[in-house]
Write a protein that holds these residues in place. Structure first.
Motif, PDB file in Angstrom:
ATOM      1  N   GLY A 227     -35.287  14.224  44.618  1.00 33.92           N
ATOM      2  CA  GLY A 227     -34.599  15.027  45.517  1.00 33.92           C
ATOM      3  C   GLY A 227     -34.941  15.022  46.973  1.00 33.92           C
ATOM      4  N   LEU A 228     -35.450  14.117  47.515  1.00 34.32           N
ATOM      5  CA  LEU A 228     -35.659  13.899  48.749  1.00 34.32           C
ATOM      6  C   LEU A 228     -35.776  12.397  49.236  1.00 34.32           C
ATOM      7  N   PHE A 229     -35.330  12.399  50.548  1.00 40.10           N
ATOM      8  CA  PHE A 229     -35.298  10.956  51.268  1.00 40.10           C
ATOM      9  C   PHE A 229     -35.662  11.145  52.711  1.00 40.10           C
ATOM     10  N   ALA A 230     -36.515  10.493  53.220  1.00 41.88           N
ATOM     11  CA  ALA A 230     -37.169  10.578  54.639  1.00 41.88           C
ATOM     12  C   ALA A 230     -36.263  10.130  55.313  1.00 41.88           C
ATOM     13  N   GLU A 231     -35.860  10.640  56.321  1.00 45.72           N
ATOM     14  CA  GLU A 231     -34.880  10.104  57.452  1.00 45.72           C
ATOM     15  C   GLU A 231     -35.108  11.291  58.558  1.00 45.72           C
ATOM     16  N   ARG A 232     -35.704  10.724  59.669  1.00 42.81           N
ATOM     17  CA  ARG A 232     -35.753  11.796  60.737  1.00 42.81           C
ATOM     18  C   ARG A 232     -35.675  11.032  62.175  1.00 42.81           C
ATOM     19  N   PRO A 233     -35.227  11.056  63.183  1.00 40.44           N
ATOM     20  CA  PRO A 233     -33.614  11.992  63.026  1.00 40.44           C
ATOM     21  C   PRO A 233     -32.616  11.566  62.036  1.00 40.44           C
ATOM     22  N   ALA A 234     -32.231  12.336  61.438  1.00 45.11           N
ATOM     23  CA  ALA A 234     -30.817  12.332  60.696  1.00 45.11           C
ATOM     24  C   ALA A 234     -30.067  11.501  61.359  1.00 45.11           C
ATOM     25  N   LYS A 235     -29.098  10.574  60.550  1.00 45.59           N
ATOM     26  CA  LYS A 235     -28.190   9.679  60.907  1.00 45.59           C
ATOM     27  C   LYS A 235     -27.044  10.316  60.224  1.00 45.59           C
ATOM     28  N   ALA A 236     -25.568  10.049  60.997  1.00 46.17           N
ATOM     29  CA  ALA A 236     -24.440  10.378  60.564  1.00 46.17           C
ATOM     30  C   ALA A 236     -24.112   9.637  59.369  1.00 46.17           C
ATOM     31  N   THR A 237     -23.438  10.405  58.647  1.00 49.86           N
ATOM     32  CA  THR A 237     -23.155   9.657  57.249  1.00 49.86           C
ATOM     33  C   THR A 237     -21.876   8.839  57.487  1.00 49.86           C
ATOM     34  N   GLY A 238     -21.533   8.046  56.276  1.00 48.06           N
ATOM     35  CA  GLY A 238     -20.656   6.708  56.442  1.00 48.06           C
ATOM     36  C   GLY A 238     -19.117   7.225  56.794  1.00 48.06           C
ATOM     37  N   ASN A 239     -18.668   8.691  56.122  1.00 46.46           N
ATOM     38  CA  ASN A 239     -17.325   8.968  55.983  1.00 46.46           C
ATOM     39  C   ASN A 239     -17.314  10.128  57.309  1.00 46.46           C
ATOM     40  N   ASP A 240     -17.641   9.867  58.452  1.00 44.82           N
ATOM     41  CA  ASP A 240     -17.482  10.465  59.798  1.00 44.82           C
ATOM     42  C   ASP A 240     -18.328  11.799  59.709  1.00 44.82           C
ATOM     43  N   VAL A 241     -19.360  12.074  59.116  1.00 48.82           N
ATOM     44  CA  VAL A 241     -19.741  13.395  58.812  1.00 48.82           C
ATOM     45  C   VAL A 241     -21.168  13.298  59.674  1.00 48.82           C
ATOM     46  N   PHE A 242     -20.981  14.255  60.676  1.00 50.65           N
ATOM     47  CA  PHE A 242     -22.180  14.405  61.819  1.00 50.65           C
ATOM     48  C   PHE A 242     -22.740  15.548  61.372  1.00 50.65           C
ATOM     49  N   SER A 243     -23.597  15.649  60.295  1.00 51.72           N
ATOM     50  CA  SER A 243     -24.416  16.628  59.913  1.00 51.72           C
ATOM     51  C   SER A 243     -25.704  15.901  59.084  1.00 51.72           C
ATOM     52  N   ALA A 244     -26.705  16.810  59.144  1.00 52.60           N
ATOM     53  CA  ALA A 244     -27.928  16.180  58.459  1.00 52.60           C
ATOM     54  C   ALA A 244     -27.875  16.827  57.095  1.00 52.60           C
ATOM     55  N   THR A 245     -26.979  17.756  56.680  1.00 52.76           N
ATOM     56  CA  THR A 245     -26.485  18.060  55.322  1.00 52.76           C
ATOM     57  C   THR A 245     -25.339  17.917  54.652  1.00 52.76           C
ATOM     58  N   PRO A 246     -24.950  16.380  54.685  1.00 51.14           N
ATOM     59  CA  PRO A 246     -23.727  16.034  53.915  1.00 51.14           C
ATOM     60  C   PRO A 246     -23.677  16.656  52.520  1.00 51.14           C
ATOM     61  N   SER A 247     -22.432  16.769  52.048  1.00 51.80           N
ATOM     62  CA  SER A 247     -21.901  17.331  50.784  1.00 51.80           C
ATOM     63  C   SER A 247     -22.136  16.230  49.819  1.00 51.80           C
ATOM     64  N   VAL A 248     -22.113  16.629  48.489  1.00 56.02           N
ATOM     65  CA  VAL A 248     -22.212  15.601  47.613  1.00 56.02           C
ATOM     66  C   VAL A 248     -21.017  15.051  47.287  1.00 56.02           C
ATOM     67  N   TYR A 249     -19.863  15.275  48.068  1.00 56.80           N
ATOM     68  CA  TYR A 249     -18.406  14.854  47.800  1.00 56.80           C
ATOM     69  C   TYR A 249     -18.452  13.729  49.198  1.00 56.80           C
ATOM     70  N   ASP A 250     -19.342  13.639  49.956  1.00 54.98           N
ATOM     71  CA  ASP A 250     -19.388  12.636  51.106  1.00 54.98           C
ATOM     72  C   ASP A 250     -19.831  11.463  50.847  1.00 54.98           C
ATOM     73  N   TRP A 251     -19.949  10.454  51.568  1.00 51.21           N
ATOM     74  CA  TRP A 251     -20.350   9.309  51.098  1.00 51.21           C
ATOM     75  C   TRP A 251     -21.848   9.364  51.750  1.00 51.21           C
ATOM     76  N   PHE A 252     -22.796  10.084  51.096  1.00 53.83           N
ATOM     77  CA  PHE A 252     -23.952  10.385  51.700  1.00 53.83           C
ATOM     78  C   PHE A 252     -24.902   9.466  51.531  1.00 53.83           C
ATOM     79  N   GLU A 253     -24.536   8.457  50.716  1.00 50.28           N
ATOM     80  CA  GLU A 253     -25.726   7.236  50.380  1.00 50.28           C
ATOM     81  C   GLU A 253     -25.534   6.250  51.536  1.00 50.28           C
ATOM     82  N   THR A 254     -24.485   6.502  52.561  1.00 50.18           N
ATOM     83  CA  THR A 254     -24.163   5.464  53.570  1.00 50.18           C
ATOM     84  C   THR A 254     -24.456   6.302  54.858  1.00 50.18           C
ATOM     85  N   VAL A 255     -24.571   5.288  56.084  1.00 49.00           N
ATOM     86  CA  VAL A 255     -24.965   5.881  57.490  1.00 49.00           C
ATOM     87  C   VAL A 255     -23.762   5.123  58.021  1.00 49.00           C
ATOM     88  N   LYS A 256     -22.895   5.849  59.314  1.00 48.45           N
ATOM     89  CA  LYS A 256     -22.258   5.378  60.053  1.00 48.45           C
ATOM     90  C   LYS A 256     -22.765   4.419  60.941  1.00 48.45           C
TER      91      LYS A 256
END
Length: 607
Positions: A227-256
């Motif tokens: 349930g954890l993944f070390a990434e600090r500072p957090a990066k923006a998510t691939g589908n243009d989500v600029f949040s450290a807490t993307p949703s399960v429906y986002d491309w959270f496995e990728t970074v923009k």
């Protein structure tokens, strides 16, 4: 069971001296100088897998996986015989997988940022390597892919692979990059949320959090699943989500990736000097082009600024002028910009042609909607790639799409015959693969999973334990496959379809004054010097009769100048051209089209 296509297609000479019917195969030798692209999309890790255990969330050992070696000379020759010119090997570049390759020096991926057990092929973790799943010998994986390229070229087919420019895997790290190449993010200033020469976008002071509710691998365990993944500072998510807490429906496995656009400051652009990401991506494209890759299908191209494409397509084509760039794009308003400015050879025609044909077959639209497509695409029709299935879309035979594999035939005829642009078929489409079953991360949604180890049952029948001869197919499936082959081969065998002009008859046969056929039929002409083809497509589940009128100016456009023409076939049809101008008179041109199929007639001037 349907009658095979050979008895359904009529190309009938309008010659008074002859009543012979003939099939078009081999009549017009293909001219390589103006060959149309006919693209076979292969999901590479599924293509040669004959294991149909299909256990949900199954491991590679349980469910099997296809290899580069499975795509052998016999397989390629059979694909070439279908009329294809290009292969798109989908999912070749290395991406995150939940199979242990640590004994080969490949780090174990973190399960909390991988979708499925086999992983998304669009979460690239090393742009300079290939997926170890595909190799018979993992240390020799690149050499095995290079051998596949050579086999493909030997079969007179060209090679396309994916280029994924918008995002990379959350755990991206290239351990196979050539000497002198600096990795993405290696020189980034991570204290800044945006810098034109950073490769990523950052959220300083924040740590990435795995989306709440994401249960990697379902109820199955994995060494890196916590349930954890070390990434600090957090990066923006691939589908243009600029949040450290993307949703399960986002491309959270990728970074923009950062192409010099400041998304959090009104999308201001910083292109005065070439951004670092641009140069890195150019080098990646040149790396693969140097391995004799002939083209790139560019994932989510419109999420990357057109200015980058304008620059990089020129940079690549200066060295490799014949390399093809195909854009996955869904915004019709941007089509011309990405062709004329961005330098793309071809674009997806998903939002217009694909969606319209799907809605027609689902009885949500009528054929009246087709005319608007070619009108809107005037001048760029030859740049549009038509398809009915791909790795993102539902299978035609699935209940979610049409529920009947035969309903693909009229849609394929429209996709292939209306224009001179490329046409694509997804592996298994030609034998009615329905994409059934919940495979794990890929649910039971009518799609063939791209995330899981899986077998493709109907396609496996054609593979026939590696014989690639269709030995396990039903007679119905063999007939369907032959129909697809007729359509695909016509793209280059018939001059009018390969490079001819298009003349729409629909508006003239369905209007306030005249209704010559139902709203499930579409008629048009394709014409080139010496060849004029009348094509009538029936999207209805019942046979249809089309009483077709052709306006007098059309005959001159076609180069048929006689006032009288005759079609010789099972029924003699004589047409006085003048009668087609008079809606008060019946037409003598009556075409009967089988259910879910089409008819082609060749028109020639009466001698």
């Amino acid at each position: 069971m349907k009658t095979p296509l050979l008895t359904l297609i009529l190309i009938v000479c309008m010659l008074a001296c002859s009543t012979k019917e003939y099939n078009y195969k081999g009549v017009h030798p293909m001219k390589k100088s103006d060959e149309r692209m006919v693209l076979y999309q292969m999901f590479t890790r599924l293509f040669g897998n004959t294991n149909t255990t299909n256990k949900p969330w199954g491991t590679l050992e349980e469910n099997g996986v296809g290899k580069f070696k499975d795509i052998n000379t016999k397989a390629l020759d059979e694909i070439k015989k279908m009329g294809f010119t290009h292969m798109w090997y989908t999912g070749v570049i290395e991406h995150g997988v939940l199979t242990d390759y640590t004994s080969f020096g490949i780090p174990l991926d973190d399960a909390d940022v991988v979708k499925g057990r086999a992983g998304s092929p669009y979460a690239i973790k090393d742009y300079y390597d290939v997926n170890p799943d595909l190799a018979e010998s993992v240390p020799d994986r690149m050499q095995e892919f290079e051998a596949l390229i050579r086999r493909t070229h030997a079969a007179n087919l060209k090679v396309m692979i994916d280029f994924v420019p918008n995002h990379v895997a959350r755990a991206y790290h290239s351990d196979a990059r050539p000497e002198g190449i600096i990795d993405f993010g290696e020189d980034d200033d991570t204290t800044r949320s945006f810098d034109p020469n950073n490769n990523f976008y950052y959220l300083p002071g924040e740590s990435f959090k795995v989306p709440e509710g994401y249960q990697s691998l379902g109820d199955n365990e994995f060494p890196t699943k916590d349930g954890l993944f070390a990434e600090r500072p957090a990066k923006a998510t691939g589908n243009d989500v600029f949040s450290a807490t993307p949703s399960v429906y986002d491309w959270f496995e990728t970074v923009k990736l950062n192409y010099g656009v400041d998304y959090q400051n009104n999308r201001t652009t910083h292109f005065d000097t070439v951004p670092d990401t641009w140069s890195k991506m150019r080098d990646i494209l040149l790396y693969w082009a140097a391995k004799d890759v002939d083209g790139f299908r560019c994932d989510m191209a419109e999420m990357v600024p057109v200015e980058f494409w304008q620059w990089v397509t020129k940079e690549v084509k200066d060295q490799y002028p014949n390399v093809v760039f195909l854009a996955e794009i869904y915004n019709p308003h941007a089509y011309r910009q990405y062709i004329q400015t961005g330098g793309f050879d071809y674009l997806y025609d998903k939002v217009e042609m694909y969606d319209t044909l799907k809605y027609i077959i689902q009885n949500k639209m009528t054929t009246d909607a087709i005319t608007g497509i070619w009108q809107r695409q005037d001048g760029i029709g030859s740049n549009m790639l038509r398809f009915l299935e791909n790795h993102d879309e539902q299978r035609i035979a699935s209940p979610d799409f049409a529920g009947d594999m035969w309903k693909g035939i009229p849609m394929m005829a429209a996709s292939a015959f209306m224009h001179t642009g490329p046409v694509m078929l997804y592996f298994g489409q030609e034998v009615g693969e329905p994409g059934l079953g919940a495979s794990g991360f890929g649910g039971d949604d009518g799609r063939t999973t791209i995330f899981d180890y899986w077998g493709v049952p109907e396609h496996v029948k054609w593979v026939n334990n590696g014989a690639y001869d269709g030995g396990q197919l039903s007679e119905d499936q063999k007939a369907l496959r032959e129909e697809y082959i007729e359509i695909l081969k016509a793209c280059n065998d018939l001059e009018a379809i390969r490079k001819g002009q298009f003349y729409d008859l629909h508006y003239y046969n369905r209007n306030d004054d005249y209704t010559g056929y139902s709203d499930k039929v579409y008629a048009f002409v394709r014409h080139a010097a010496g060849e004029v083809l009348l094509i009538v497509i029936n999207f209805d589940e019942n046979p249809q009769t089309a009483k077709i009128k052709i306006p007098a100016p059309a005959w001159e456009t076609f180069g048929v100048n006689t006032p009288l023409a005759q079609i010789n076939g099972p029924v003699q049809i004589s047409i006085e051209v003048a009668s087609t101008l008079d809606y008060t008179n019946d037409t003598d041109l009556v075409i009967k089209v089988p259910a879910m199929n089409y008819a082609i007639y060749q028109i020639e001037e009466k001698q």
